[in-house]
Design a protein around this motif. Structure first.
Motif, PDB file in Angstrom:
ATOM      1  N   ALA A   1      -3.951  20.779  -9.776  1.00  0.00           N
ATOM      2  CA  ALA A   1      -4.517  19.668  -9.009  1.00  0.00           C
ATOM      3  C   ALA A   1      -3.383  18.874  -8.379  1.00  0.00           C
ATOM      4  CB  ALA A   1      -5.348  18.778  -9.923  1.00  0.00           C
ATOM      5  N   PRO A   2      -3.614  18.294  -7.205  1.00  0.00           N
ATOM      6  CA  PRO A   2      -2.564  17.485  -6.586  1.00  0.00           C
ATOM      7  C   PRO A   2      -2.266  16.259  -7.441  1.00  0.00           C
ATOM      8  CG  PRO A   2      -4.613  17.300  -5.359  1.00  0.00           C
ATOM      9  CD  PRO A   2      -4.814  18.353  -6.396  1.00  0.00           C
ATOM     10  N   LYS A   3      -0.995  15.841  -7.422  1.00  0.00           N
ATOM     11  CA  LYS A   3      -0.595  14.680  -8.212  1.00  0.00           C
ATOM     12  C   LYS A   3      -1.191  13.421  -7.599  1.00  0.00           C
ATOM     13  CE  LYS A   3       3.745  16.672  -9.714  1.00  0.00           C
ATOM     14  NZ  LYS A   3       5.212  16.555  -9.684  1.00  0.00           N
ATOM     15  N   LYS A   4      -1.673  12.535  -8.465  1.00  0.00           N
ATOM     16  CA  LYS A   4      -2.258  11.287  -7.991  1.00  0.00           C
ATOM     17  C   LYS A   4      -1.156  10.302  -7.690  1.00  0.00           C
ATOM     18  CE  LYS A   4      -6.625  11.779 -10.346  1.00  0.00           C
ATOM     19  NZ  LYS A   4      -7.606  11.166 -11.242  1.00  0.00           N
ATOM     20  N   ARG A   5      -1.291   9.619  -6.557  1.00  0.00           N
ATOM     21  CA  ARG A   5      -0.327   8.601  -6.178  1.00  0.00           C
ATOM     22  C   ARG A   5      -0.657   7.307  -6.905  1.00  0.00           C
ATOM     23  NH1 ARG A   5      -0.577   8.705   0.185  1.00  0.00           N
ATOM     24  NH2 ARG A   5      -2.689   9.329  -0.247  1.00  0.00           N
ATOM     25  N   PRO A   6       0.350   6.524  -7.268  1.00  0.00           N
ATOM     26  CA  PRO A   6       0.071   5.251  -7.950  1.00  0.00           C
ATOM     27  C   PRO A   6      -0.607   4.278  -6.993  1.00  0.00           C
ATOM     28  CG  PRO A   6       2.400   5.439  -7.460  1.00  0.00           C
ATOM     29  CD  PRO A   6       1.775   6.775  -7.116  1.00  0.00           C
ATOM     30  N   ALA A   7      -1.381   3.359  -7.546  1.00  0.00           N
ATOM     31  CA  ALA A   7      -2.052   2.347  -6.743  1.00  0.00           C
ATOM     32  C   ALA A   7      -1.014   1.415  -6.137  1.00  0.00           C
ATOM     33  CB  ALA A   7      -3.030   1.572  -7.607  1.00  0.00           C
ATOM     34  N   HIS A   8      -1.281   0.936  -4.937  1.00  0.00           N
ATOM     35  CA  HIS A   8      -0.294   0.118  -4.225  1.00  0.00           C
ATOM     36  C   HIS A   8      -0.177  -1.289  -4.782  1.00  0.00           C
ATOM     37  CE1 HIS A   8       0.718   2.961  -1.123  1.00  0.00           C
ATOM     38  NE2 HIS A   8      -0.558   3.266  -1.010  1.00  0.00           N
TER      39      HIS A   8
ATOM     40  N   ASN B   1      -0.592  -2.582  -7.810  1.00  0.00           N
ATOM     41  CA  ASN B   1      -0.254  -2.801  -9.197  1.00  0.00           C
ATOM     42  C   ASN B   1       1.262  -2.794  -9.381  1.00  0.00           C
ATOM     43  OD1 ASN B   1      -0.248  -3.035 -11.927  1.00  0.00           O
ATOM     44  ND2 ASN B   1      -1.565  -1.298 -12.330  1.00  0.00           N
ATOM     45  N   ALA B   2       1.854  -3.968  -9.590  1.00  0.00           N
ATOM     46  CA  ALA B   2       3.303  -4.079  -9.715  1.00  0.00           C
ATOM     47  C   ALA B   2       3.804  -3.562 -11.060  1.00  0.00           C
ATOM     48  CB  ALA B   2       3.728  -5.532  -9.524  1.00  0.00           C
ATOM     49  N   ALA B   3       2.926  -3.511 -12.076  1.00  0.00           N
ATOM     50  CA  ALA B   3       3.351  -3.071 -13.407  1.00  0.00           C
ATOM     51  C   ALA B   3       3.694  -1.585 -13.425  1.00  0.00           C
ATOM     52  CB  ALA B   3       2.251  -3.360 -14.422  1.00  0.00           C
ATOM     53  N   THR B   4       3.060  -0.802 -12.564  1.00  0.00           N
ATOM     54  CA  THR B   4       3.305   0.644 -12.566  1.00  0.00           C
ATOM     55  C   THR B   4       4.431   1.047 -11.630  1.00  0.00           C
ATOM     56  OG1 THR B   4       1.639   1.005 -10.857  1.00  0.00           O
ATOM     57  CG2 THR B   4       0.918   1.183 -13.155  1.00  0.00           C
ATOM     58  N   GLN B   5       4.836   0.139 -10.760  1.00  0.00           N
ATOM     59  CA  GLN B   5       5.875   0.483  -9.797  1.00  0.00           C
ATOM     60  C   GLN B   5       7.253   0.175 -10.364  1.00  0.00           C
ATOM     61  OE1 GLN B   5       4.963  -1.670  -6.270  1.00  0.00           O
ATOM     62  NE2 GLN B   5       3.222  -0.379  -5.740  1.00  0.00           N
ATOM     63  N   ALA B   6       8.216   1.007 -10.019  1.00  0.00           N
ATOM     64  CA  ALA B   6       9.585   0.800 -10.468  1.00  0.00           C
ATOM     65  C   ALA B   6      10.189  -0.383  -9.710  1.00  0.00           C
ATOM     66  CB  ALA B   6      10.411   2.053 -10.212  1.00  0.00           C
ATOM     67  N   PRO B   7      11.034  -1.152 -10.358  1.00  0.00           N
ATOM     68  CA  PRO B   7      11.634  -2.288  -9.655  1.00  0.00           C
ATOM     69  C   PRO B   7      12.587  -1.799  -8.572  1.00  0.00           C
ATOM     70  CG  PRO B   7      12.602  -2.026 -11.827  1.00  0.00           C
ATOM     71  CD  PRO B   7      11.457  -1.049 -11.729  1.00  0.00           C
ATOM     72  N   THR B   8      12.623  -2.531  -7.486  1.00  0.00           N
ATOM     73  CA  THR B   8      13.515  -2.157  -6.386  1.00  0.00           C
ATOM     74  C   THR B   8      14.870  -2.802  -6.600  1.00  0.00           C
ATOM     75  OG1 THR B   8      12.695  -4.014  -5.111  1.00  0.00           O
ATOM     76  CG2 THR B   8      11.646  -1.893  -4.723  1.00  0.00           C
TER      77      THR B   8
END
Length: 95
Positions: free
Chosen positions: A70-77, A79-86
């Motif tokens: 199955a294609p990989k699911k992209r993270p929700a835009h 939600n800051a908790a799931t995103q890596a810090p820039t």
């Protein structure tokens, strides 16, 4: 097609109407009917659409059967908790 206008909020009702029309394919149909389509072009388009639907159905069935991954699911835009810090990058001039 019915859309209820609540509390005199016409803007919200208009957004809902546009979303419903988009889902039904009304805009696509209007765009297609803007110009004359020759019968041969129509048949070619319908054949291509049918092939696209068949490929999509076969791909979904193969995923269900486990034949392909199955294609990989992209993270929700939002939600800051799931995103890596820039990390801020600084540009240095080589001189």
């Amino acid at each position: 097609m019915h859309v209820l206008v609540r509390d005199n909020n016409v803007d919200q009702a208009l957004r809902i109407l546009k979303k419903k029309m988009q889902r039904e394919g009304v805009f696509r149909e209007m765009k297609r009917r803007r110009f004359y389509e020759k019968p041969s072009e129509k048949a070619t388009r319908e054949k291509a659409d049918a092939a696209r639907r068949a490929r999509k159905l076969a791909r979904r069935q193969a995923i269900r059967d486990g034949l392909i991954a199955a294609p990989k699911k992209r993270p929700a835009h939002g939600n800051a908790a799931t995103q890596a810090p820039t990390v801020a990058r600084t540009h240095r001039s080589g001189g």
